[in-house]
Design a protein around this motif. Structure first.
Motif, PDB file in Angstrom:
ATOM      1  N   HIS A  23       0.874  -1.178   0.000  1.00 46.60           N
ATOM      2  CA  HIS A  23       0.000   0.000   0.000  1.00 46.60           C
ATOM      3  C   HIS A  23       0.909   1.226   0.000  1.00 46.60           C
ATOM      4  O   HIS A  23       1.399   1.647   1.043  1.00 46.60           O
ATOM      5  CB  HIS A  23      -0.906  -0.022   1.224  1.00 46.60           C
ATOM      6  CG  HIS A  23      -1.842  -1.184   1.242  1.00 46.60           C
ATOM      7  ND1 HIS A  23      -3.182  -1.081   0.899  1.00 46.60           N
ATOM      8  CD2 HIS A  23      -1.642  -2.498   1.535  1.00 46.60           C
ATOM      9  CE1 HIS A  23      -3.756  -2.267   0.999  1.00 46.60           C
ATOM     10  NE2 HIS A  23      -2.843  -3.143   1.379  1.00 46.60           N
ATOM     11  N   ILE A  24       1.126   1.804  -1.166  1.00 46.72           N
ATOM     12  CA  ILE A  24       2.169   2.814  -1.301  1.00 46.72           C
ATOM     13  C   ILE A  24       1.772   4.174  -0.738  1.00 46.72           C
ATOM     14  O   ILE A  24       2.640   5.008  -0.466  1.00 46.72           O
ATOM     15  CB  ILE A  24       2.612   2.976  -2.769  1.00 46.72           C
ATOM     16  CG1 ILE A  24       1.470   3.543  -3.627  1.00 46.72           C
ATOM     17  CG2 ILE A  24       3.129   1.655  -3.320  1.00 46.72           C
ATOM     18  CD1 ILE A  24       1.917   3.930  -5.036  1.00 46.72           C
ATOM     19  N   ASN A  85       1.905  -6.472  -5.682  1.00 49.96           N
ATOM     20  CA  ASN A  85       0.637  -5.831  -5.975  1.00 49.96           C
ATOM     21  C   ASN A  85       0.621  -4.450  -5.322  1.00 49.96           C
ATOM     22  O   ASN A  85       0.749  -4.330  -4.100  1.00 49.96           O
ATOM     23  CB  ASN A  85      -0.518  -6.681  -5.429  1.00 49.96           C
ATOM     24  CG  ASN A  85      -1.868  -6.073  -5.751  1.00 49.96           C
ATOM     25  OD1 ASN A  85      -2.173  -5.779  -6.900  1.00 49.96           O
ATOM     26  ND2 ASN A  85      -2.686  -5.877  -4.732  1.00 49.96           N
ATOM     27  N   LEU A  86       0.473  -3.398  -6.120  1.00 47.19           N
ATOM     28  CA  LEU A  86       0.445  -2.040  -5.597  1.00 47.19           C
ATOM     29  C   LEU A  86      -0.986  -1.631  -5.293  1.00 47.19           C
ATOM     30  O   LEU A  86      -1.896  -1.838  -6.095  1.00 47.19           O
ATOM     31  CB  LEU A  86       1.068  -1.060  -6.600  1.00 47.19           C
ATOM     32  CG  LEU A  86       2.535  -1.300  -6.969  1.00 47.19           C
ATOM     33  CD1 LEU A  86       3.035  -0.159  -7.852  1.00 47.19           C
ATOM     34  CD2 LEU A  86       3.409  -1.450  -5.729  1.00 47.19           C
ATOM     35  N   ALA A  87      -1.168  -1.022  -4.128  1.00 44.46           N
ATOM     36  CA  ALA A  87      -2.495  -0.577  -3.706  1.00 44.46           C
ATOM     37  C   ALA A  87      -2.338   0.741  -2.947  1.00 44.46           C
ATOM     38  O   ALA A  87      -1.275   1.347  -2.939  1.00 44.46           O
ATOM     39  CB  ALA A  87      -3.159  -1.654  -2.842  1.00 44.46           C
ATOM     40  N   GLY A  88      -3.414   1.183  -2.297  1.00 42.54           N
ATOM     41  CA  GLY A  88      -3.374   2.449  -1.561  1.00 42.54           C
ATOM     42  C   GLY A  88      -4.284   2.387  -0.366  1.00 42.54           C
ATOM     43  O   GLY A  88      -4.453   1.319   0.250  1.00 42.54           O
ATOM     44  N   GLY A  89      -4.967   3.536  -0.064  1.00 39.54           N
ATOM     45  CA  GLY A  89      -5.150   4.739  -0.858  1.00 39.54           C
ATOM     46  C   GLY A  89      -5.348   4.489  -2.337  1.00 39.54           C
ATOM     47  O   GLY A  89      -5.770   3.440  -2.778  1.00 39.54           O
ATOM     48  N   GLU A  90      -5.038   5.542  -3.096  1.00 36.52           N
ATOM     49  CA  GLU A  90      -5.126   5.453  -4.543  1.00 36.52           C
ATOM     50  C   GLU A  90      -3.733   5.589  -5.139  1.00 36.52           C
ATOM     51  O   GLU A  90      -3.176   6.695  -5.218  1.00 36.52           O
ATOM     52  CB  GLU A  90      -6.054   6.542  -5.093  1.00 36.52           C
ATOM     53  CG  GLU A  90      -6.132   6.609  -6.609  1.00 36.52           C
ATOM     54  CD  GLU A  90      -6.300   5.229  -7.241  1.00 36.52           C
ATOM     55  OE1 GLU A  90      -5.525   4.901  -8.166  1.00 36.52           O
ATOM     56  OE2 GLU A  90      -7.200   4.467  -6.815  1.00 36.52           O
ATOM     57  N   THR A 112       3.814  -8.310 -11.490  1.00 36.45           N
ATOM     58  CA  THR A 112       3.230  -7.112 -10.893  1.00 36.45           C
ATOM     59  C   THR A 112       1.746  -6.988 -11.207  1.00 36.45           C
ATOM     60  O   THR A 112       1.264  -7.488 -12.226  1.00 36.45           O
ATOM     61  CB  THR A 112       3.944  -5.840 -11.397  1.00 36.45           C
ATOM     62  OG1 THR A 112       3.911  -5.809 -12.820  1.00 36.45           O
ATOM     63  CG2 THR A 112       5.377  -5.778 -10.909  1.00 36.45           C
ATOM     64  N   SER A 113       1.040  -6.271 -10.308  1.00 34.77           N
ATOM     65  CA  SER A 113      -0.375  -5.966 -10.496  1.00 34.77           C
ATOM     66  C   SER A 113      -0.701  -4.705  -9.713  1.00 34.77           C
ATOM     67  O   SER A 113       0.139  -4.191  -8.965  1.00 34.77           O
ATOM     68  CB  SER A 113      -1.251  -7.137 -10.040  1.00 34.77           C
ATOM     69  OG  SER A 113      -0.998  -7.464  -8.680  1.00 34.77           O
ATOM     70  N   ILE A 114      -1.923  -4.204  -9.859  1.00 33.78           N
ATOM     71  CA  ILE A 114      -2.303  -2.962  -9.191  1.00 33.78           C
ATOM     72  C   ILE A 114      -3.786  -2.975  -8.863  1.00 33.78           C
ATOM     73  O   ILE A 114      -4.594  -3.550  -9.602  1.00 33.78           O
ATOM     74  CB  ILE A 114      -1.947  -1.740 -10.078  1.00 33.78           C
ATOM     75  CG1 ILE A 114      -2.069  -0.430  -9.280  1.00 33.78           C
ATOM     76  CG2 ILE A 114      -2.786  -1.710 -11.353  1.00 33.78           C
ATOM     77  CD1 ILE A 114      -1.432   0.756  -9.967  1.00 33.78           C
TER      78      ILE A 114
END
Length: 312
Positions: A23-24, A85-90, A112-114
């Protein structure tokens, strides 16, 4: 190993991908009332420091490499590949940083995924994003504009997600990258629990529809009972071929997650808030993972119930 919950299963499931969710950022252009993307000290986002980000990615790639038999997870699970896997937030509030991270992860041998709310996907950006990812997940909780406004899925200008336009863009992404999977995430809560998502599912034609029961990690606002959640699932049983259901017990202590500061974090059953490791780029992945509470048995069972050997 301290605080590592092994479970009772002796046989090790073998899976295709081990998924690390980073969660970046806590920042988002929506304000969902039940959002769990609230971390202690999240303003110190690692994503803005490329040197530290590179170190984090290197640590993760090395520690979770399938060949690293010293990883404690190898006692309960074996895997063939790693996916970041990149997530957030946005996450797409920072598009250039996202593309840089995805490219670096690829160079280190990771897939990778998002996960995104979809509002920042444009034609030009999609041309760069689609070749880099194996999956794009989009969070969609309701078909009704009024329900989305009530939930908080609206930006400060009053703009809502345009489902038809996003579906068109995701269809284009599938032509750019024929191996790309599209996933929808839906959080069942007090405002959408009586709704029907059929038209939305038909519009997007996802490879996977992941349905969560609202998780009261930060707040109990809009929580629903087990009976209400099960009724939502039953109402959409016609989509069982793509549906993946996760109630709160399944979601507790069973994801590999990093917060915006690069710390492993986890929610615990019956408790609000998170527990954290030390920052991975500071102490290394081995030390951070050792200091962290993680339910290996729950995590392994998530994979063993998957149809394709990856977290759904």
């Amino acid at each position: 190993m301290k605080n590592l919950h092994m479970g009772e299963a002796s046989a090790r499931p073998r899976v295709r991908e081990l998924v690390i969710n980073w969660h970046i950022t806590e920042a988002c252009n929506f304000s969902c009332r039940y959002c769990y993307a609230k971390w202690d000290g999240a303003e110190k986002e690692l994503i803005h420091d490329w040197g530290r980000t590179q170190k984090l990615l290197n640590e993760i790639a090395s520690f979770f490499a399938p060949s690293n038999l010293s990883n404690p997870l190898q006692q309960a699970l074996s895997w063939s590949a790693v996916r970041l896997n990149l997530a957030g937030g946005e996450p797409l509030l920072y598009p250039e940083a996202v593309l840089r991270v995805l490219a670096e992860a690829h160079s280190l041998g990771m897939n990778t995924s998002i996960i995104t709310n979809g509002t920042r996907i444009t034609e030009d950006f999609l041309d760069q994003l689609a070749p880099l990812v194996s999956m794009i997940g989009v969070s969609i909780d309701a078909a009704s504009d009024a329900t989305n406004v009530g939930i908080g899925r609206v930006d400060r200008r009053g703009s809502l997600l345009n489902n038809q336009e996003l579906a068109r863009l995701l269809a284009k992404a599938r032509t750019i990258n024929p191996g790309l999977h599209v996933k929808l995430n839906t959080v069942v809560n007090a405002l959408n629990a009586e709704g029907d998502m059929g038209n939305t599912i038909n519009t997007f034609r996802p490879d996977r529809w992941k349905i969560f029961r609202m998780l009261p990690v930060v707040t109990g606002d809009l929580a629903v009972s087990s009976e209400v959640f099960e009724a939502f699932i039953a109402r959409h049983a016609r989509y069982k071929g793509v549906m993946c259901v996760e109630d709160n017990d399944v979601m507790s202590e069973s994801y590999l997650m990093l917060d915006p500061r690069g710390r492993f974090f986890q929610n615990s059953r019956g408790q609000q808030g998170y527990s954290y490791s030390q920052p991975v780029d500071v102490v290394g992945a081995t030390q951070a993972f050792t200091d962290w509470r993680f339910a290996v048995g729950s995590f392994a069972s998530r994979y063993s119930h998957s149809s394709n050997g990856a977290v759904r």
